[in-house]
Design a protein around this motif. Structure first.
Motif, PDB file in Angstrom:
ATOM      1  N   GLY A   1      45.566  39.384  39.498  1.00  0.00           N
ATOM      2  CA  GLY A   1      44.556  39.365  40.551  1.00  0.00           C
ATOM      3  C   GLY A   1      43.822  40.687  40.693  1.00  0.00           C
ATOM      4  O   GLY A   1      42.604  40.719  40.921  1.00  0.00           O
ATOM      5  N   ALA A   2      44.538  41.803  40.543  1.00  0.00           N
ATOM      6  CA  ALA A   2      43.893  43.108  40.659  1.00  0.00           C
ATOM      7  C   ALA A   2      42.857  43.300  39.560  1.00  0.00           C
ATOM      8  O   ALA A   2      41.746  43.788  39.800  1.00  0.00           O
ATOM      9  N   GLY A   3      43.210  42.886  38.335  1.00  0.00           N
ATOM     10  CA  GLY A   3      42.251  43.012  37.234  1.00  0.00           C
ATOM     11  C   GLY A   3      41.019  42.171  37.474  1.00  0.00           C
ATOM     12  O   GLY A   3      39.889  42.607  37.208  1.00  0.00           O
ATOM     13  N   ALA A   4      41.208  40.943  37.990  1.00  0.00           N
ATOM     14  CA  ALA A   4      40.065  40.065  38.255  1.00  0.00           C
ATOM     15  C   ALA A   4      39.154  40.667  39.315  1.00  0.00           C
ATOM     16  O   ALA A   4      37.919  40.645  39.180  1.00  0.00           O
ATOM     17  N   LEU A   5      39.743  41.230  40.375  1.00  0.00           N
ATOM     18  CA  LEU A   5      38.913  41.788  41.437  1.00  0.00           C
ATOM     19  C   LEU A   5      38.212  43.060  40.977  1.00  0.00           C
ATOM     20  O   LEU A   5      37.014  43.249  41.242  1.00  0.00           O
ATOM     21  N   LEU A   6      38.938  43.933  40.277  1.00  0.00           N
ATOM     22  CA  LEU A   6      38.305  45.160  39.796  1.00  0.00           C
ATOM     23  C   LEU A   6      37.190  44.860  38.806  1.00  0.00           C
ATOM     24  O   LEU A   6      36.138  45.512  38.812  1.00  0.00           O
ATOM     25  N   ASP A   7      37.400  43.851  37.970  1.00  0.00           N
ATOM     26  CA  ASP A   7      36.371  43.483  37.007  1.00  0.00           C
ATOM     27  C   ASP A   7      35.151  42.898  37.710  1.00  0.00           C
ATOM     28  O   ASP A   7      34.005  43.216  37.361  1.00  0.00           O
ATOM     29  N   ALA A   8      35.378  42.049  38.714  1.00  0.00           N
ATOM     30  CA  ALA A   8      34.254  41.475  39.465  1.00  0.00           C
ATOM     31  C   ALA A   8      33.481  42.571  40.191  1.00  0.00           C
ATOM     32  O   ALA A   8      32.249  42.528  40.268  1.00  0.00           O
TER      33      ALA A   8
ATOM     34  N   GLY B   1      43.556  51.770  38.082  1.00  0.00           N
ATOM     35  CA  GLY B   1      43.317  50.621  37.229  1.00  0.00           C
ATOM     36  C   GLY B   1      44.233  49.477  37.599  1.00  0.00           C
ATOM     37  O   GLY B   1      45.127  49.612  38.431  1.00  0.00           O
ATOM     38  N   PRO B   2      44.061  48.303  36.955  1.00  0.00           N
ATOM     39  CA  PRO B   2      44.875  47.135  37.293  1.00  0.00           C
ATOM     40  C   PRO B   2      46.372  47.376  37.157  1.00  0.00           C
ATOM     41  O   PRO B   2      47.151  46.901  37.983  1.00  0.00           O
ATOM     42  N   ALA B   3      46.798  48.097  36.126  1.00  0.00           N
ATOM     43  CA  ALA B   3      48.236  48.307  35.936  1.00  0.00           C
ATOM     44  C   ALA B   3      48.832  49.099  37.096  1.00  0.00           C
ATOM     45  O   ALA B   3      49.928  48.781  37.578  1.00  0.00           O
ATOM     46  N   GLU B   4      48.122  50.140  37.562  1.00  0.00           N
ATOM     47  CA  GLU B   4      48.630  50.921  38.681  1.00  0.00           C
ATOM     48  C   GLU B   4      48.680  50.089  39.959  1.00  0.00           C
ATOM     49  O   GLU B   4      49.643  50.167  40.726  1.00  0.00           O
ATOM     50  N   VAL B   5      47.627  49.283  40.198  1.00  0.00           N
ATOM     51  CA  VAL B   5      47.617  48.428  41.399  1.00  0.00           C
ATOM     52  C   VAL B   5      48.751  47.414  41.330  1.00  0.00           C
ATOM     53  O   VAL B   5      49.470  47.183  42.309  1.00  0.00           O
ATOM     54  N   ASP B   6      48.937  46.787  40.168  1.00  0.00           N
ATOM     55  CA  ASP B   6      50.019  45.807  40.018  1.00  0.00           C
ATOM     56  C   ASP B   6      51.377  46.445  40.284  1.00  0.00           C
ATOM     57  O   ASP B   6      52.263  45.817  40.883  1.00  0.00           O
TER      58      ASP B   6
END
Length: 497
Positions: free
Chosen positions: A72-79, A265-270
Motif C-alpha cells: 500500500g505504501a508503494g502504491a500511494l507514494l507512486d500515485a 521510500g516504500p520499504a522504510e514505510v512498510d
C-alpha cells in the motif's frame, strides 16, 4: 497584593481529548479525474457512468478497499509522484492512508484529500464524486450512507482511571525493552501484575536506564519474564507465546524514523508499519483470549493532521488505531483503547525528537512519571470496567501547563505549549524579561525579535511557541486574562546559528 513571581513554569498535567464526528458541508465540485484502483470498485463504476466534464479542476484518484494492502505504501507514494502537481485524492473503504498523504503534502505544499467511503450507496457515491477536489482538510472526510459528510472533531474528556490493583494478573508488554515499556512494566509490577515483556532485543542491547528498570522489575516481581522474539514472525510468536493466557496486553512496540525534509521510500514505510501493526496483530492472533479483558495500544497524535518528515511514522500510528478498532469490533468482551500520546520526555521514541522540535509542533512533552501513572490507571479501568461503562475506545493524551496555557486551537497537534510565565515587578526591565521568557519557552533556542508594540505595575509576561515563532504577551498582573498591554514576536533561529 501583587501576584507572586513565577520562578519556573507551572507543573505539567495531562489533557485528554476524545474524538467524535464533526459535520461539515463542503461545496461539491465536478472534477476531471484519473483513477488508479480496481475497475470493479463501486466508486469507479459510478464515476464511469457519469458524463466526463469538459472542463474543471483535475484530480488523480487512488482507490483502496477496507484493509491496508500489502504494498500500500508503494502504491500511494507512486500515485503521489505521478500526480505531478494535480490534486491527489485517496478514497478508501477503511484502509486508511490519509496520514501518509497529508504528511507528504505538508512538506511539498501540494493539494491532497482523503475520503472514507464505508457504504457505497447511491447518495454516498454522488457525494464522494463531488469531493475529489475539495479543499485540503486536517483529517479525512467521511461520507455516510445518506451522503452527509463529517470530519474528526475533538472534545475535552476526563482521563479514565482506577486505582491499579492487578492481583497477580499476567500482563503482556510488547516493546518491553523500550524506555517506555520497561517503565510501564515496573509500574504494573508495583500494582500487583506479573509482567511478561516481549522484545526483539536482548538486555545486552538495551541502554543502561532500561537495564536498571529490569533489575528493579526482578526485585518487585520475581515471576516477571522477558521473552526475546521477533513479533513480525508469526511462527516464532506462536512457539514463544503458546499457552499464555494474559489478562491484559499493553502494546508499546514500534519504531520511529524521519525528520523534516526526509523522504522515506516504500520499504522504510512498510518497516514502520510492521513494527507497529504486524506486531500487534501477531500477538492478538496468537495468545489465548479466554481470560483477556483489555488491550491498550500506544499510538501517537501524529496519526492526525499533517506532519512533514514523520509521514511514515504517522501512517504506522493511523493503521495501529484502525487495527485496534477492528479487534475491538470482533471481540466485544475485550475492552480496547488506543491512547494516542503527544511527545514524551525522558523515555520512549520521543527522546529522538529535539526539545525545540517539540515546541515547534506545539507540544508540551508528557513527563515519564505522569504518563506511566496515567497509562497504568487507564489499563486498570479497562480491566475492571463493567460492560455498560462508557470508556473511550480512542483517546488522545497530551501535556499542558495548567494556568498558563493559551487558547486551544481545536486540533490535537495545536495544543499550545506556553512554557514560561513571569511576573515583572514595578520598575523591572520589561524588554529583558520578555526575551528571557521567550527563550525559556523555546527551550533555550536562539531568537531574533520580529517586532514590538505597546506600553507597563506588576505585569505578567507569557510566551507561547507556535510554528517557528515565539509570541510574548504582556498583561496586567492583576488581570492575567485581560487585554494585552504589549506584545512581541520572536523567530526561532536555525540550530547552529
Amino acid at each position: 497584593m501583587s501576584p507572586e513571581p513565577l520562578s519556573r513554569p507551572s507543573r505539567i498535567a495531562l489533557r485528554a481529548l476524545r474524538p467524535g464526528p464533526a459535520p461539515v458541508r463542503p461545496t461539491p465540485r465536478a472534477a476531471r479525474w484519473r483513477v488508479t484502483g480496481p475497475a470493479d470498485h463501486p466508486f469507479v463504476r459510478h464515476l464511469r457512468r457519469q458524463p466526463y466534464p469538459a472542463a474543471g479542476p483535475e484530480a488523480d484518484v487512488l482507490i483502496l478497499d477496507g484493509r491496508w494492502p500489502a504494498g500500500g505504501a508503494g502504491a500511494l507514494l507512486d500515485a503521489y509522484r505521478r500526480a505531478d502537481g494535480r490534486q491527489l485524492t485517496l478514497v478508501h473503504g477503511g484502509a486508511g492512508g490519509g496520514s501518509l498523504l497529508r504528511g507528504l503534502a505538508a512538506g511539498d505544499g501540494r493539494p491532497v484529500g482523503t475520503v472514507a467511503l464505508r457504504e457505497p450507496t447511491p447518495a454516498a457515491l454522488r457525494r464522494t464524486a463531488g469531493l475529489l477536489t475539495a479543499p485540503a482538510a486536517a483529517d479525512e472526510l467521511t461520507v455516510a450512507a445518506d451522503g452527509t459528510v463529517h470530519t474528526l472533531g475533538w472534545r475535552a474528556a476526563p482521563l479514565p482511571g482506577r486505582v491499579p490493583r492487578f492481583a497477580g494478573a499476567t500482563v503482556l508488554v510488547t516493546g518491553g525493552l523500550g524506555g517506555l515499556g520497561s517503565r510501564l512494566a515496573v509500574a504494573l509490577a508495583a500494582a500487583g501484575a506479573v509482567p511478561v515483556l516481549l522484545d526483539v532485543r536482548t538486555p545486552d542491547d538495551a541502554p543502561p536506564d532500561v537495564r536498571r528498570m529490569l533489575t528493579l522489575l526482578r526485585r518487585r516481581c520475581p515471576r516477571a519474564r522477558l521473552l526475546t522474539l521477533d513479533l513480525t514472525d508469526p511462527a516464532a510468536a506462536r512457539a514463544a507465546l503458546a499457552g499464555l493466557r494474559p489478562t491484559a496486553i499493553v502494546h508499546c512496540a514500534g519504531r520511529i524514523a524521519g525528520g523534516t525534509g526526509v523522504r522515506l521510500g516504500p520499504a522504510e514505510v512498510d518497516a514502520l508499519v510492521a513494527a507497529k501493526v504486524a506486531t500487534l496483530e501477531t500477538v492478538l492472533a496468537t495468545v489465548r483470549t479466554k481470560r483477556l479483558r483489555a488491550v491498550l495500544t500506544f499510538g501517537s497524535l501524529t496519526a492526525h493532521g499533517a506532519h512533514p518528515g514523520l509521514a511514515g511514522y504517522a501512517l504506522a500510528n493511523e493503521l495501529l488505531h484502525r487495527a485496534t478498532a477492528r479487534y475491538a469490533a470482533a471481540h466485544p468482551a475485550v475492552r480496547c483503547c488506543t491512547a494516542e500520546w503527544s511527545l514524551w520526555s525522558g523515555a520512549g521514541m520521543a527522546r529522538q525528537v529535539s526539545r525545540v522540535a517539540a515546541r515547534q509542533l506545539g507540544m508540551v512533552p508528557v513527563p515519564v512519571a505522569t504518563g506511566v501513572a496515567a497509562a497504568t490507571r487507564l489499563l486498570a479501568a479497562l480491566v475492571d470496567a463493567p460492560p455498560d461503562e462508557d470508556l473511550p475506545d480512542s483517546l488522545l493524551v497530551c501535556g499542558e501547563r495548567p494556568g498558563t496555557q493559551g487558547a486551544w486551537s481545536g486540533r490535537p497537534e495545536g495544543v499550545p505549549g506556553v512554557d514560561a510565565a513571569l511576573v515583572v515587578p514595578p520598575g523591572g526591565d520589561l524588554d529583558t524579561a520578555m526575551r528571557a521568557v521567550a527563550e525559556a519557552a523555546a527551550g533555550g533556542a536562539a531568537l531574533i525579535p520580529d517586532g514590538t508594540a505597546g506600553p507597563g505595575a506588576p505585569l505578567l509576561v507569557r510566551a507561547t511557541v507556535t510554528g517557528d515563532g515565539v509570541d510574548c504577551v504582556v498583561r496586567s498582573g492583576a488581570d492575567p486574562d485581560g487585554p494585552a498591554l504589549r506584545s512581541s514576536r520572536y523567530r526561532l533561529l536555525p540550530a547552529g546559528t
